[in-house]
Write a protein that holds these residues in place. Structure first.
Motif, PDB file in Angstrom:
ATOM      1  N   MET A  21      -6.423   2.557  -9.666  1.00 36.16           N
ATOM      2  CA  MET A  21      -6.805   1.367  -8.997  1.00 36.16           C
ATOM      3  C   MET A  21      -5.309   1.272  -8.284  1.00 36.16           C
ATOM      4  N   SER A  22      -5.111   0.832  -6.912  1.00 37.30           N
ATOM      5  CA  SER A  22      -3.968   0.704  -6.136  1.00 37.30           C
ATOM      6  C   SER A  22      -3.290  -0.732  -6.416  1.00 37.30           C
ATOM      7  N   ALA A  23      -2.099  -0.779  -6.211  1.00 36.89           N
ATOM      8  CA  ALA A  23      -1.400  -2.464  -6.518  1.00 36.89           C
ATOM      9  C   ALA A  23      -1.678  -3.344  -5.412  1.00 36.89           C
ATOM     10  N   PHE A  24      -2.399  -2.775  -4.286  1.00 34.06           N
ATOM     11  CA  PHE A  24      -2.869  -3.437  -3.127  1.00 34.06           C
ATOM     12  C   PHE A  24      -4.372  -2.742  -2.758  1.00 34.06           C
ATOM     13  N   SER A  25      -4.867  -3.969  -2.009  1.00 40.25           N
ATOM     14  CA  SER A  25      -6.510  -3.725  -1.381  1.00 40.25           C
ATOM     15  C   SER A  25      -6.360  -3.876  -0.288  1.00 40.25           C
ATOM     16  N   ALA A  26      -7.134  -3.531   0.781  1.00 44.17           N
ATOM     17  CA  ALA A  26      -7.468  -3.963   2.059  1.00 44.17           C
ATOM     18  C   ALA A  26      -8.527  -4.803   2.492  1.00 44.17           C
ATOM     19  N   PHE A  27      -8.378  -5.799   3.121  1.00 46.88           N
ATOM     20  CA  PHE A  27      -9.414  -6.755   3.403  1.00 46.88           C
ATOM     21  C   PHE A  27      -9.489  -6.765   5.030  1.00 46.88           C
ATOM     22  N   PRO A  28     -10.769  -7.387   5.812  1.00 52.01           N
ATOM     23  CA  PRO A  28     -10.636  -7.318   7.104  1.00 52.01           C
ATOM     24  C   PRO A  28      -9.535  -7.670   7.836  1.00 52.01           C
ATOM     25  N   ASP A  29      -8.729  -8.715   7.314  1.00 49.29           N
ATOM     26  CA  ASP A  29      -7.654  -9.476   8.071  1.00 49.29           C
ATOM     27  C   ASP A  29      -6.346  -9.594   7.181  1.00 49.29           C
ATOM     28  N   HIS A  30      -6.623  -9.083   5.791  1.00 49.44           N
ATOM     29  CA  HIS A  30      -5.264  -9.253   5.152  1.00 49.44           C
ATOM     30  C   HIS A  30      -5.347  -8.140   4.082  1.00 49.44           C
ATOM     31  N   VAL A  31      -4.081  -8.110   3.288  1.00 51.00           N
ATOM     32  CA  VAL A  31      -4.056  -7.420   2.084  1.00 51.00           C
ATOM     33  C   VAL A  31      -3.710  -8.195   1.009  1.00 51.00           C
ATOM     34  N   ARG A  32      -4.453  -7.818  -0.466  1.00 51.27           N
ATOM     35  CA  ARG A  32      -4.025  -8.366  -1.696  1.00 51.27           C
ATOM     36  C   ARG A  32      -3.219  -7.453  -2.353  1.00 51.27           C
ATOM     37  N   LEU A  33      -2.014  -8.241  -2.848  1.00 48.88           N
ATOM     38  CA  LEU A  33      -0.998  -7.178  -3.473  1.00 48.88           C
ATOM     39  C   LEU A  33      -0.703  -7.952  -4.945  1.00 48.88           C
ATOM     40  N   THR A  34      -0.996  -7.016  -5.746  1.00 50.27           N
ATOM     41  CA  THR A  34      -0.769  -7.342  -7.087  1.00 50.27           C
ATOM     42  C   THR A  34       0.855  -7.263  -7.537  1.00 50.27           C
ATOM     43  N   VAL A  35       1.710  -8.165  -7.918  1.00 52.66           N
ATOM     44  CA  VAL A  35       2.959  -8.028  -8.154  1.00 52.66           C
ATOM     45  C   VAL A  35       3.464  -8.496  -9.641  1.00 52.66           C
ATOM     46  N   ARG A  36       4.338  -7.836 -10.138  1.00 54.28           N
ATOM     47  CA  ARG A  36       4.886  -8.174 -11.700  1.00 54.28           C
ATOM     48  C   ARG A  36       6.440  -8.681 -11.317  1.00 54.28           C
ATOM     49  N   LEU A  37       6.478  -9.672 -11.282  1.00 53.54           N
ATOM     50  CA  LEU A  37       7.893 -10.344 -11.079  1.00 53.54           C
ATOM     51  C   LEU A  37       8.875 -10.662 -12.084  1.00 53.54           C
ATOM     52  N   THR A  38      10.073 -10.297 -11.837  1.00 54.16           N
ATOM     53  CA  THR A  38      11.129 -10.573 -13.086  1.00 54.16           C
ATOM     54  C   THR A  38      12.063 -11.284 -12.218  1.00 54.16           C
ATOM     55  N   PRO A  39      12.035 -12.779 -12.747  1.00 50.31           N
ATOM     56  CA  PRO A  39      12.947 -13.512 -12.220  1.00 50.31           C
ATOM     57  C   PRO A  39      14.285 -13.414 -12.814  1.00 50.31           C
ATOM     58  N   ASN A  40      15.247 -14.006 -12.226  1.00 53.10           N
ATOM     59  CA  ASN A  40      16.759 -13.853 -13.038  1.00 53.10           C
ATOM     60  C   ASN A  40      17.064 -12.327 -13.292  1.00 53.10           C
ATOM     61  N   GLY A  41      16.615 -11.619 -12.272  1.00 56.75           N
ATOM     62  CA  GLY A  41      16.897 -10.027 -12.301  1.00 56.75           C
ATOM     63  C   GLY A  41      18.355  -9.644 -12.107  1.00 56.75           C
ATOM     64  N   GLY A  42      19.106 -10.434 -11.457  1.00 57.26           N
ATOM     65  CA  GLY A  42      20.288  -9.960 -11.044  1.00 57.26           C
ATOM     66  C   GLY A  42      20.645  -9.686  -9.557  1.00 57.26           C
ATOM     67  N   ARG A  43      19.447  -9.275  -8.868  1.00 58.88           N
ATOM     68  CA  ARG A  43      19.388  -8.793  -7.597  1.00 58.88           C
ATOM     69  C   ARG A  43      17.969  -8.645  -7.059  1.00 58.88           C
ATOM     70  N   ASP A  44      17.851  -8.931  -5.664  1.00 57.13           N
ATOM     71  CA  ASP A  44      16.557  -8.982  -5.083  1.00 57.13           C
ATOM     72  C   ASP A  44      16.022  -7.492  -4.767  1.00 57.13           C
ATOM     73  N   ALA A  45      14.980  -7.101  -5.495  1.00 56.96           N
ATOM     74  CA  ALA A  45      14.713  -5.461  -5.234  1.00 56.96           C
ATOM     75  C   ALA A  45      13.324  -5.367  -5.575  1.00 56.96           C
ATOM     76  N   ILE A  46      12.575  -4.078  -4.921  1.00 58.48           N
ATOM     77  CA  ILE A  46      11.462  -3.530  -5.306  1.00 58.48           C
ATOM     78  C   ILE A  46      11.583  -2.345  -6.140  1.00 58.48           C
ATOM     79  N   ASP A  47      10.908  -2.396  -7.392  1.00 64.27           N
ATOM     80  CA  ASP A  47      11.428  -1.388  -8.241  1.00 64.27           C
ATOM     81  C   ASP A  47      10.246  -0.288  -8.362  1.00 64.27           C
ATOM     82  N   GLY A  48       9.369  -0.312  -7.335  1.00 66.59           N
ATOM     83  CA  GLY A  48       8.205   0.808  -7.321  1.00 66.59           C
ATOM     84  C   GLY A  48       7.010   0.288  -7.936  1.00 66.59           C
ATOM     85  N   ILE A  49       6.158   1.196  -7.914  1.00 66.42           N
ATOM     86  CA  ILE A  49       4.830   0.910  -8.710  1.00 66.42           C
ATOM     87  C   ILE A  49       4.770   1.333 -10.150  1.00 66.42           C
ATOM     88  N   GLU A  50       3.958   0.642 -10.984  1.00 65.48           N
ATOM     89  CA  GLU A  50       3.985   0.891 -12.363  1.00 65.48           C
ATOM     90  C   GLU A  50       2.398   0.516 -12.922  1.00 65.48           C
TER      91      GLU A  50
END
Length: 103
Positions: A1-30
């Motif tokens: 299963m992918s972290a995102f799935s396409a629909f006719p007019d949008h994409v749904r994205l599953t995210v695991r967010l770490t707040p207070n993480g020291g910087r704003d960054a994307i750390d890849g797929i897990e």
């Protein structure tokens, strides 16, 4: 299963967010223990009054080069695991998300 799935007019994205993480960054797929994929993201903002969520939307809009108004929450506004709706052309968004995840 992918972290995102396409629909006719949008994409749904599953995210695991770490707040207070020291910087704003994307750390890849897990993948979690149940085999579900998600995009790992961290933001410097604290998880108070929606600050971390706003920082996540700003980070994704900047990285994907889309307006902040195109990103909204389907679920998980108060949880670490979130499902986002990103409005726009699903084919284009999918390509951008793949590039972003590979990093």
């Amino acid at each position: 299963m992918s972290a995102f799935s396409a629909f006719p007019d949008h994409v749904r994205l599953t995210v695991r967010l770490t707040p207070n993480g020291g910087r704003d960054a994307i750390d890849g797929i897990e993948t979690n223990a149940e085999g579900q994929d998600y995009l790992k993201a961290r933001v410097a903002a604290v998880p108070e009054n929606g600050k971390a969520n706003k920082a996540l939307i700003a980070l994704l809009s900047k990285k994907l080069r889309i307006p902040k108004s195109a990103v909204g929450f389907i679920s998980g506004e108060t949880a670490r695991k979130k499902i986002l709706r990103i409005d726009g052309d699903p084919e284009d968004l999918s390509k951008r998300l793949k590039t972003l995840a590979e990093g």
